[in-house]
Design a protein around this motif. Sequence first.
Motif, PDB file in Angstrom:
ATOM      1  N   UNK A   1       0.812  -1.222   0.000  1.00  0.00           N
ATOM      2  CA  UNK A   1       0.000   0.000   0.000  1.00  0.00           C
ATOM      3  C   UNK A   1       0.842   1.267   0.000  1.00  0.00           C
ATOM      4  N   UNK A   2       2.146   1.112   0.191  1.00  0.00           N
ATOM      5  CA  UNK A   2       3.002   2.282   0.255  1.00  0.00           C
ATOM      6  C   UNK A   2       2.780   3.118   1.496  1.00  0.00           C
ATOM      7  N   UNK A   3       2.467   2.454   2.608  1.00  0.00           N
ATOM      8  CA  UNK A   3       2.253   3.158   3.873  1.00  0.00           C
ATOM      9  C   UNK A   3       3.153   2.535   4.939  1.00  0.00           C
ATOM     10  N   UNK A   4       3.210   3.186   6.077  1.00  0.00           N
ATOM     11  CA  UNK A   4       3.997   2.649   7.182  1.00  0.00           C
ATOM     12  C   UNK A   4       3.204   1.580   7.918  1.00  0.00           C
ATOM     13  N   UNK A   5       3.920   0.738   8.644  1.00  0.00           N
ATOM     14  CA  UNK A   5       3.250  -0.267   9.467  1.00  0.00           C
ATOM     15  C   UNK A   5       2.385   0.402  10.525  1.00  0.00           C
ATOM     16  N   UNK A   6       2.829   1.561  10.985  1.00  0.00           N
ATOM     17  CA  UNK A   6       2.048   2.307  11.961  1.00  0.00           C
ATOM     18  C   UNK A   6       0.695   2.723  11.418  1.00  0.00           C
ATOM     19  N   UNK A   7       0.618   2.988  10.110  1.00  0.00           N
ATOM     20  CA  UNK A   7      -0.662   3.361   9.497  1.00  0.00           C
ATOM     21  C   UNK A   7      -1.649   2.204   9.579  1.00  0.00           C
ATOM     22  N   UNK A   8      -1.139   0.988   9.489  1.00  0.00           N
ATOM     23  CA  UNK A   8      -2.016  -0.174   9.620  1.00  0.00           C
ATOM     24  C   UNK A   8      -2.538  -0.270  11.046  1.00  0.00           C
ATOM     25  N   UNK A   9      -1.628  -0.085  12.010  1.00  0.00           N
ATOM     26  CA  UNK A   9      -2.040  -0.167  13.415  1.00  0.00           C
ATOM     27  C   UNK A   9      -3.022   0.945  13.789  1.00  0.00           C
ATOM     28  N   UNK A  10      -3.028   2.023  13.033  1.00  0.00           N
ATOM     29  CA  UNK A  10      -4.009   3.083  13.276  1.00  0.00           C
ATOM     30  C   UNK A  10      -5.427   2.568  13.025  1.00  0.00           C
ATOM     31  N   UNK A  11      -5.557   1.617  12.106  1.00  0.00           N
ATOM     32  CA  UNK A  11      -6.878   1.089  11.748  1.00  0.00           C
ATOM     33  C   UNK A  11      -7.146  -0.286  12.354  1.00  0.00           C
ATOM     34  N   UNK A  12      -6.092  -1.083  12.514  1.00  0.00           N
ATOM     35  CA  UNK A  12      -6.272  -2.461  12.972  1.00  0.00           C
ATOM     36  C   UNK A  12      -5.238  -2.768  14.048  1.00  0.00           C
ATOM     37  N   UNK A  13      -5.701  -3.320  15.155  1.00  0.00           N
ATOM     38  CA  UNK A  13      -4.801  -3.522  16.289  1.00  0.00           C
ATOM     39  C   UNK A  13      -3.875  -4.722  16.121  1.00  0.00           C
ATOM     40  N   UNK A  14      -4.190  -5.605  15.168  1.00  0.00           N
ATOM     41  CA  UNK A  14      -3.382  -6.810  15.001  1.00  0.00           C
ATOM     42  C   UNK A  14      -3.636  -7.410  13.621  1.00  0.00           C
ATOM     43  N   UNK A  15      -2.826  -8.401  13.278  1.00  0.00           N
ATOM     44  CA  UNK A  15      -3.029  -9.114  12.016  1.00  0.00           C
ATOM     45  C   UNK A  15      -4.381  -9.819  12.015  1.00  0.00           C
TER      46      UNK A  15
END
Length: 222
Positions: free
Chosen positions: A40-54
């Motif tokens: 997605x071309x984003x940081x891993x932190x951007x994912x954690x902003x929306x989802x707390x885990x895999x």
Amino acid sequence: MARQYQRSAETREILIAAATAHFADAGFDGASLDSVARRCGVSKGAIYHHFESKAALLEAVFDRTSMQCIEQAGTGAADEADPIRRIAAALRYWLTAVLQPVPRRIMLDIGPAGIGFARARAIEMKNSHALMRVAIEKALATAPMPSRTKIVNLPDGCAKNAGLIAGLLNALVVELALDICAQGDGAVAGDIHFCMIDRLVFALISGDNEDRQHRQNRQNRQ
């Protein structure tokens, strides 16, 4: 504020779309949030902003894939004027949709294993059960239902029977999908599976074990 919310919602959709493809390719254990972030071309932190885990991301993927299959089923069955035939057609279209390669992996394999079967069932109940129940209640109101087709005599009558019938029909198509998957990656739904759906739908809702139109067509061919 509204624009910021829109960007956040768009990012979430991009993440779910990328994760869907990644989970389907790599499986739950092989997938990583780092890989999704790179896609997605984003940081891993951007994912954690929306989802707390895999697992939370997989749950969102499962939910979205579930809704997509339901939407395909509704679109495919929309032209059926008769409410009972519409239910049967929707179930047939759902079975076909869920057996496509990506939904098959997400809905029948990776999803339940990754988020747990209880949570997967809860999502499916949220997404499909209420819609199915409403459709069945409409059919029950317009189609004859002899006493021999009433599953249980409950105080609410048809309203509670509709919920029970919805559960039975949902369970049927899931079991059919799992049975087809057990036959191998190339296995698809066939006439025997569609026949099972049609017969159970008509037996439970109209008290007949076969759509009269289908019976007439069969008799005409004989």
